[in-house]
Design a protein around this motif. Structure first.
Motif, PDB file in Angstrom:
ATOM      1  N   SER A  10     -15.522   3.570  -3.406  1.00  0.00           N
ATOM      2  CA  SER A  10     -14.945   2.238  -3.594  1.00  0.00           C
ATOM      3  C   SER A  10     -15.161   1.344  -2.373  1.00  0.00           C
ATOM      4  CB  SER A  10     -13.447   2.343  -3.899  1.00  0.00           C
ATOM      5  OG  SER A  10     -12.766   3.021  -2.840  1.00  0.00           O
ATOM      6  N   THR A  63      -7.955  -4.413  -3.772  1.00  0.00           N
ATOM      7  CA  THR A  63      -7.370  -3.239  -4.423  1.00  0.00           C
ATOM      8  C   THR A  63      -5.841  -3.310  -4.454  1.00  0.00           C
ATOM      9  OG1 THR A  63      -7.214  -1.918  -2.380  1.00  0.00           O
ATOM     10  CG2 THR A  63      -9.312  -1.872  -3.570  1.00  0.00           C
ATOM     11  N   SER A  69      -9.365   8.741  -2.166  1.00  0.00           N
ATOM     12  CA  SER A  69      -8.817   8.894  -3.520  1.00  0.00           C
ATOM     13  C   SER A  69      -9.713   8.269  -4.592  1.00  0.00           C
ATOM     14  CB  SER A  69      -7.423   8.270  -3.594  1.00  0.00           C
ATOM     15  OG  SER A  69      -7.479   6.886  -3.301  1.00  0.00           O
ATOM     16  N   ASP A  70     -10.563   7.319  -4.176  1.00  0.00           N
ATOM     17  CA  ASP A  70     -11.476   6.655  -5.120  1.00  0.00           C
ATOM     18  C   ASP A  70     -12.849   6.600  -4.464  1.00  0.00           C
ATOM     19  OD1 ASP A  70     -12.704   5.235  -7.102  1.00  0.00           O
ATOM     20  OD2 ASP A  70     -11.607   3.365  -6.761  1.00  0.00           O
ATOM     21  N   ASN A 100      -7.677   6.080   3.167  1.00  0.00           N
ATOM     22  CA  ASN A 100      -6.929   6.774   2.114  1.00  0.00           C
ATOM     23  C   ASN A 100      -7.425   6.366   0.726  1.00  0.00           C
ATOM     24  OD1 ASN A 100      -4.527   8.417   1.212  1.00  0.00           O
ATOM     25  ND2 ASN A 100      -3.950   6.432   0.347  1.00  0.00           N
ATOM     26  N   HIS A 101      -7.704   5.080   0.558  1.00  0.00           N
ATOM     27  CA  HIS A 101      -8.208   4.600  -0.729  1.00  0.00           C
ATOM     28  C   HIS A 101      -9.599   5.150  -1.002  1.00  0.00           C
ATOM     29  CE1 HIS A 101      -9.802   1.766  -3.741  1.00  0.00           C
ATOM     30  NE2 HIS A 101      -8.535   1.628  -4.112  1.00  0.00           N
ATOM     31  N   THR A 117      -5.015   2.596   5.281  1.00  0.00           N
ATOM     32  CA  THR A 117      -5.018   2.271   3.854  1.00  0.00           C
ATOM     33  C   THR A 117      -6.428   2.358   3.291  1.00  0.00           C
ATOM     34  OG1 THR A 117      -3.127   0.791   4.130  1.00  0.00           O
ATOM     35  CG2 THR A 117      -4.447   0.507   2.142  1.00  0.00           C
ATOM     36  N   LEU A 143     -10.954  -4.242   0.498  1.00  0.00           N
ATOM     37  CA  LEU A 143      -9.685  -3.511   0.510  1.00  0.00           C
ATOM     38  C   LEU A 143      -8.566  -4.351  -0.094  1.00  0.00           C
ATOM     39  CD1 LEU A 143      -7.829  -1.144   1.402  1.00  0.00           C
ATOM     40  CD2 LEU A 143      -7.556  -2.361   3.577  1.00  0.00           C
ATOM     41  N   GLY A 203       0.823  -1.204   0.000  1.00  0.00           N
ATOM     42  CA  GLY A 203       0.000   0.000   0.000  1.00  0.00           C
ATOM     43  C   GLY A 203       0.857   1.254   0.000  1.00  0.00           C
TER      44      GLY A 203
END
Length: 575
Positions: A400, A433, A396-397, A392-393, A389, A430, A294
């Motif tokens: 999701s 990804t 940014s997306d 943060n994901h 993680t 998660l 990550g």
């Protein structure tokens, strides 16, 4: 001490043989209550669910602030006895050496303490706070970078110092009573400094019965609800369909129970120790993979920053009762902080007895460091890597990992309940990804299964010791009985009433936590009395030795005749 075979109810014959192996005044009432409760929950699952939810909700509404003060007090108590003048007292005789190596000792207490909870909530809880589930009373106002930071700190509160301090209170009191004072492995003996010989009566029996019932209900609930997460992981891997049925859950519970029974059958130094070591190693591999696959640099920075903010806001968060948020604040507390505090108390008897059993030969300072400080730091690292993680994901997306409503807000069901996060599958969502996510998901499922096994075998051993009158090596047949009982209870409730029955069982464990919290306060009082008395005795013995050495030296120098009495000895009476 009264032998088990001398207790009322022990007699010849088959029943007498059983009674000679157990503490009948604990074993039979606890087993009877469990059977009766499970029977009612299977016949009337929805009614039992609503009743226990009402009772649990009432306790949280009226005693949520009480839990806030009490659990925060446990943190203060743990730090004080660990860092203060009682820290060098050994949990055992002065010449006792630790029974387990440092690594094995730590892995066993960590795996039993909350290993499975970390796997389940490592991704889900920070996402829940970020999404504002069930509402925004936590103070996380919006899904942005600041909200993600606040969500992680809020998670730190629930899984950091407070739960481990709860375990310290019970574990330390039991370890001192068992290893230092030589009492059986039983909760009742922690209260002997306050109750005296009355702990051999109904009061002591009631304490142990509550601990047996609470432990079995807690483990069975986690086992039943946990296989649903395993099913979700298998669904993500396309091993099973999108909606795993009860048959899969029954097979999973059966397999986990079989492994747990085999582990507890082989004993503490073989099966439980081995599985704990393997389990922690596997979880550590998952952690390191996510860390380096990550956003590695971000996670290192995030960890340091989050630790600082957690420590900076620890006092404020510890006393936050969301009083200014009205009904929304009460609802949020019943979902999160107040519920967690009660849940950790309900698990404290189980975890406390287990870590006390494996902590012979350690000092109080070592015990507090191993049970409070080190696990807290690893727990916070776990949530930073997994939860950090995930948040943060999501930032940014968008969408999701957190489902959004039509206007980009929270996704609500027909009853207006926020369902933006799928707790059962969020971990696997998660992992998908990340590079090699499918293989990693497979390892995660194995880790989940093993965490359930270690929780189940540890819980079975604890229940067995309590129901066997404190025998640290209880009979094999009762180990198998209690290990099997956990699986049977989970299967019965899951197949008869689904999640409603299991949740009713979970709420029952929370209800049991309320009276047990009072027992824990008495434990703190009794422990301090014992520690103070021992410190005073050690001080008197030290002074006596100093006086004897001084007297001998003066005699050697001719300043004191051989028949002169040592008038400097404070233990010598004066005419």
């Amino acid at each position: 001490m009264t032998r088990k075979s001398d207790e009322p109810g022990a007699r010849k014959g088959f029943l007498g043989t059983l009674n000679s192996d157990v503490a009948p005044r604990v074993f039979w009432p606890a087993a009877g209550f469990i059977v009766a409760f499970v029977g009612v929950a299977m016949i009337w699952p929805e009614d039992m669910y609503r009743a226990m939810m009402e009772i649990q909700g009432w306790i949280v509404r009226w005693f949520g602030p009480y839990y806030t003060v009490v659990v925060t007090g446990f943190v203060a108590f743990s730090l004080w006895v660990g860092l203060g003048r009682y820290g060098d007292i050994k949990l055992g005789k002065d010449d006792d050496e630790p029974e387990f190596s440092l690594v094995s000792w730590f892995t066993m207490l960590f795996a039993a303490g909350m290993g499975i909870g970390l796997v389940f909530w490592g991704v889900a809880e920070p996402l829940n706070h970020l999404a504002g589930i069930p509402n925004r009373a936590s103070g996380v106002e919006i899904m942005d970078e600041q909200g993600a930071q606040a969500a992680l700190v809020q998670t730190f509160l629930h899984w950091g110092l407070h739960p481990w301090a709860t375990y310290v209170v019970v574990g330390l009191a039991i370890a001192y009573a068992v290893h230092r004072k030589g009492h059986p492995v039983s909760i009742r003996w922690t209260l002997k400094p306050l109750l005296g010989n009355r702990i051999n009566g109904w009061a002591g029996d009631l304490v142990d019965i509550v601990a047996v019932v609470g432990t079995l209900f807690g483990v069975a609930t986690s086992l039943g609800l946990g296989v649903i997460q395993i099913g979700a992981g298998l669904s993500v891997l396309d091993v099973v369909g999108e909606n795993p049925g009860n048959l899969l859950y029954v097979v999973l519970i059966g397999a986990i129970t079989l492994l747990a029974v085999a582990s507890v059958f082989t004993g503490l130094k073989k099966g439980i120790k081995l599985l704990s070591n393997v389990n922690i190693g596997l979880a550590g591999a998952v952690l390191l993979f996510v860390l380096f696959a990550g956003p590695t640099l971000f996670l290192f920075r995030h960890f340091i920053q989050s630790i600082g903010q957690y420590l900076q806001e620890l006092l404020r968060h510890s006393f936050d009762t969301t009083a200014m948020h009205g009904d929304a604040g009460t609802t949020w507390q019943s979902w999160w902080t107040a519920f967690y505090w009660a849940w950790w108390i309900s698990w404290a008897s189980f975890v406390g007895v287990f870590i006390a059993r494996i902590s012979k030969g350690r000092t109080i300072r070592q015990f507090v460091a191993a049970v409070l400080i080190v696990p807290t730091m690893l727990t916070l690292l776990w949530f930073t890597v997994l939860g950090g993680t995930a948040t943060n994901h999501e930032l940014s997306d968008e969408g999701s990992l957190v489902a959004r409503g039509p206007n980009g807000g929270a996704l609500l069901d027909a009853n207006g309940v926020n369902i933006s996060v799928d707790n059962d599958s969020s971990l696997f969502q998660l992992l998908e990804t990340l590079p090699g996510g499918t293989i990693l998901a497979g390892f995660a499922i194995i880790a989940i299964v093993l965490f359930f096994v270690t929780s189940s075998d540890s819980g079975s051993l604890v229940v067995d010791m309590l129901a066997s009158g404190g025998d640290p090596n209880p009979p094999v047949w009762s180990r198998i009985f209690w290990g099997t009982a956990e699986g049977v209870v989970a299967v019965a409730l899951l197949t008869a009433g689904g999640e409603s029955s299991l949740t009713a069982l979970r709420y029952t464990a929370i209800v049991i936590a309320f009276p047990f919290s009072i027992v824990m306060l008495l434990m703190c009082w009794a422990s301090l009395r014992e520690f103070k008395a021992e410190r005073q005795l050690m001080h008197a013995i030290r002074l006596k030795h100093q006086h004897e050495e001084l007297t001998e030296r003066l005699r050697e120098q001719g300043q004191l005749k051989s028949d002169d009495r040592d008038i400097s000895d404070p233990t010598t009476s004066r005419e």
